[in-house]
Design a protein around this motif. Structure first.
Motif, PDB file in Angstrom:
ATOM      1  N   ALA A   3     -23.138  27.149   0.520  1.00 25.02           N
ATOM      2  CA  ALA A   3     -24.172  26.856   1.301  1.00 25.02           C
ATOM      3  C   ALA A   3     -24.356  27.787   2.370  1.00 25.02           C
ATOM      4  N   ARG A   4     -23.368  28.028   3.154  1.00 22.47           N
ATOM      5  CA  ARG A   4     -23.617  29.098   4.152  1.00 22.47           C
ATOM      6  C   ARG A   4     -23.826  30.546   3.622  1.00 22.47           C
ATOM      7  N   ALA A   5     -23.289  30.624   2.418  1.00 19.43           N
ATOM      8  CA  ALA A   5     -23.575  32.171   1.886  1.00 19.43           C
ATOM      9  C   ALA A   5     -24.915  32.283   1.218  1.00 19.43           C
ATOM     10  N   GLU A   6     -25.789  31.112   1.146  1.00 15.02           N
ATOM     11  CA  GLU A   6     -27.190  31.341   0.974  1.00 15.02           C
ATOM     12  C   GLU A   6     -27.920  31.981   2.233  1.00 15.02           C
ATOM     13  N   LYS A   7     -27.307  31.560   3.462  1.00 18.56           N
ATOM     14  CA  LYS A   7     -28.122  32.262   4.665  1.00 18.56           C
ATOM     15  C   LYS A   7     -27.590  33.297   5.237  1.00 18.56           C
ATOM     16  N   VAL A   8     -26.137  33.624   5.184  1.00 17.93           N
ATOM     17  CA  VAL A   8     -25.489  34.672   5.763  1.00 17.93           C
ATOM     18  C   VAL A   8     -24.621  35.384   4.897  1.00 17.93           C
ATOM     19  N   ASP A   9     -24.215  36.751   5.051  1.00 20.98           N
ATOM     20  CA  ASP A   9     -23.065  37.311   4.241  1.00 20.98           C
ATOM     21  C   ASP A   9     -21.696  37.254   5.143  1.00 20.98           C
ATOM     22  N   PHE A  10     -20.823  37.463   4.148  1.00 20.13           N
ATOM     23  CA  PHE A  10     -19.478  37.342   4.703  1.00 20.13           C
ATOM     24  C   PHE A  10     -18.715  38.329   4.270  1.00 20.13           C
ATOM     25  N   ALA A  11     -17.979  38.948   5.342  1.00 21.95           N
ATOM     26  CA  ALA A  11     -16.842  39.898   5.241  1.00 21.95           C
ATOM     27  C   ALA A  11     -15.683  39.192   5.096  1.00 21.95           C
ATOM     28  N   GLY A  12     -14.578  39.660   4.330  1.00 24.68           N
ATOM     29  CA  GLY A  12     -13.231  38.882   4.187  1.00 24.68           C
ATOM     30  C   GLY A  12     -13.326  38.198   2.735  1.00 24.68           C
ATOM     31  N   PRO A  13     -12.331  37.108   2.738  1.00 23.24           N
ATOM     32  CA  PRO A  13     -11.743  36.266   3.837  1.00 23.24           C
ATOM     33  C   PRO A  13     -10.566  37.085   4.534  1.00 23.24           C
ATOM     34  N   TYR A  14     -10.199  36.617   5.689  1.00 17.84           N
ATOM     35  CA  TYR A  14      -9.048  37.301   6.469  1.00 17.84           C
ATOM     36  C   TYR A  14      -7.988  36.145   6.592  1.00 17.84           C
ATOM     37  N   LEU A  15      -8.263  35.053   6.370  1.00 18.35           N
ATOM     38  CA  LEU A  15      -7.386  33.898   6.354  1.00 18.35           C
ATOM     39  C   LEU A  15      -7.680  33.256   5.308  1.00 18.35           C
ATOM     40  N   LEU A  16      -6.583  32.338   4.670  1.00 16.57           N
ATOM     41  CA  LEU A  16      -6.730  31.156   3.877  1.00 16.57           C
ATOM     42  C   LEU A  16      -5.805  30.116   4.700  1.00 16.57           C
ATOM     43  N   ALA A  17      -6.765  29.266   5.208  1.00 17.98           N
ATOM     44  CA  ALA A  17      -6.128  27.945   5.880  1.00 17.98           C
ATOM     45  C   ALA A  17      -6.295  26.703   4.891  1.00 17.98           C
ATOM     46  N   HIS A  18      -5.427  25.842   5.422  1.00 17.62           N
ATOM     47  CA  HIS A  18      -5.918  24.311   4.620  1.00 17.62           C
ATOM     48  C   HIS A  18      -6.062  23.165   5.559  1.00 17.62           C
ATOM     49  N   GLN A  19      -6.660  22.103   5.248  1.00 15.03           N
ATOM     50  CA  GLN A  19      -6.654  20.810   5.987  1.00 15.03           C
ATOM     51  C   GLN A  19      -5.138  20.144   5.897  1.00 15.03           C
ATOM     52  N   ASP A  20      -4.606  19.612   7.070  1.00 17.07           N
ATOM     53  CA  ASP A  20      -3.331  19.560   7.061  1.00 17.07           C
ATOM     54  C   ASP A  20      -3.669  18.480   8.159  1.00 17.07           C
ATOM     55  N   VAL A  21      -2.383  17.966   8.549  1.00 21.87           N
ATOM     56  CA  VAL A  21      -2.029  17.042   9.597  1.00 21.87           C
ATOM     57  C   VAL A  21      -0.975  17.384  10.688  1.00 21.87           C
ATOM     58  N   LEU A  22      -1.226  17.128  11.755  1.00 18.48           N
ATOM     59  CA  LEU A  22      -0.372  17.439  12.806  1.00 18.48           C
ATOM     60  C   LEU A  22       0.380  16.062  13.261  1.00 18.48           C
ATOM     61  N   ILE A  23       1.907  15.907  13.245  1.00 16.52           N
ATOM     62  CA  ILE A  23       2.445  14.648  13.636  1.00 16.52           C
ATOM     63  C   ILE A  23       3.434  14.852  14.630  1.00 16.52           C
ATOM     64  N   ARG A  24       4.068  13.800  15.291  1.00 17.31           N
ATOM     65  CA  ARG A  24       5.131  13.975  16.335  1.00 17.31           C
ATOM     66  C   ARG A  24       6.269  14.649  15.755  1.00 17.31           C
ATOM     67  N   ALA A  25       6.823  15.643  16.441  1.00 18.11           N
ATOM     68  CA  ALA A  25       7.959  16.130  15.896  1.00 18.11           C
ATOM     69  C   ALA A  25       9.238  15.299  15.405  1.00 18.11           C
ATOM     70  N   ASP A  26       9.471  14.103  16.056  1.00 13.83           N
ATOM     71  CA  ASP A  26      10.484  13.154  15.655  1.00 13.83           C
ATOM     72  C   ASP A  26       9.867  12.154  14.861  1.00 13.83           C
TER      73      ASP A  26
END
Length: 279
Positions: A113-136
């Protein structure tokens, strides 16, 4: 999850391409190369520690800042000639189409959807949806463990809803106004987990005040290919791609990732290949 790789061109082909003028139409000059004291205007996030942050003293830090600074240097601009402009998520395509910025590096996931409107160089990072939890907290070791847990995300985000719809239907969604509020709730035990891109979570967890308090789940619930946005048909795309390849080759990319996200224990994916989108 089985990963399927497609080219950026194929992703773009899923939608109609819009025609736009070359980048730098507002006089930024990046499309024609730097000379003298010309400026380049770069869009980044101002409120994401470790990714793109405007500090109280007026300086800018984060992975996207380091990537954009490296790219600008390869385009011929010294750091002092970079004009940083806030690029909120909802404004990014408009900023590029109007020529308000020359390029955008702002945790900007490449989508059809975004690539319909703009061009992209890259990618430069592959991220993922994740969770942050308390260390303990050892009670959440897989995504399904989020059932009956209080899961926080920011108002308007689809991340928590994706978890509830697809993975943990009994998760108790808690929407706060900002990630900092979720972090406070997580630290105080009001919520059990915070979800968004792992890179963003790692950036927050890497801040000195949170050292040792949180950990990433490492669940990889989606693939987010971060690219650098430019105007449609801009000659900057090829130049930025060349700069990103050089940044990876000389070790600057790995150093930037480790500096900005490493203190949280973030285990980054290898540098993506230019034009290859992991879906």
């Amino acid at each position: 999850m089985e990963l399927r790789k497609v080219t950026l061109a194929a992703a773009v082909a899923l939608g109609l391409s819009l025609t736009a003028a070359g980048c730098g139409s507002d006089g930024g000059g990046a499309s024609s190369g730097a000379s003298g004291d010309q400026k380049v205007t770069v869009g980044i996030k101002f409120d994401q520690p470790g990714i793109g942050l405007k500090t109280p003293d007026g300086t800018y830090t984060g992975l996207d800042v380091d990537v954009a600074t490296y790219v600008a240097k390869e385009l011929g601009y010294d750091p002092g000639n970079i004009q940083w402009k806030e690029a909120k998520s909802a404004d990014r395509e408009t900023l590029l189409q109007r020529g308000d910025v020359d390029f955008i590096a702002a945790s900007y996931s490449i989508t059809p959807a975004r690539a319909e409107k703009v061009d992209f160089a890259g990618p430069y990072l592959l991220a993922h949806q994740d969770v942050l939890i308390r260390a303990d907290d050892n009670s959440i070791t897989k995504p399904e463990d989020l059932n009956n847990k209080k899961l926080c995300s920011v108002t308007g985000s689809t991340s928590a809803q994706n978890v509830k719809t697809k993975i943990a239907p009994n998760a108790q969604l808690q929407e706060y106004g900002g990630y900092s509020e979720c972090l406070t709730g997580l630290e105080n035990g009001v919520v059990d987990a915070l979800t968004t891109d792992d890179s963003i979570l790692a950036g927050y967890a890497s801040q000195p005040e949170f050292k040792g308090k949180f950990k990433l789940g490492g669940f990889k619930m989606s693939n987010e290919n971060y690219g650098i946005g430019v105007q449609k048909d801009s000659e900057l795309k090829a130049k930025i791609n060349a700069a990103l390849e050089k940044m990876v080759a000389d070790g600057s990319w790995e150093a930037a990732v480790k500096k900005n996200l490493g203190p949280s224990g973030y285990q980054n994916e290898p540098a993506p290949k230019i034009g290859v989108i992991v879906t």
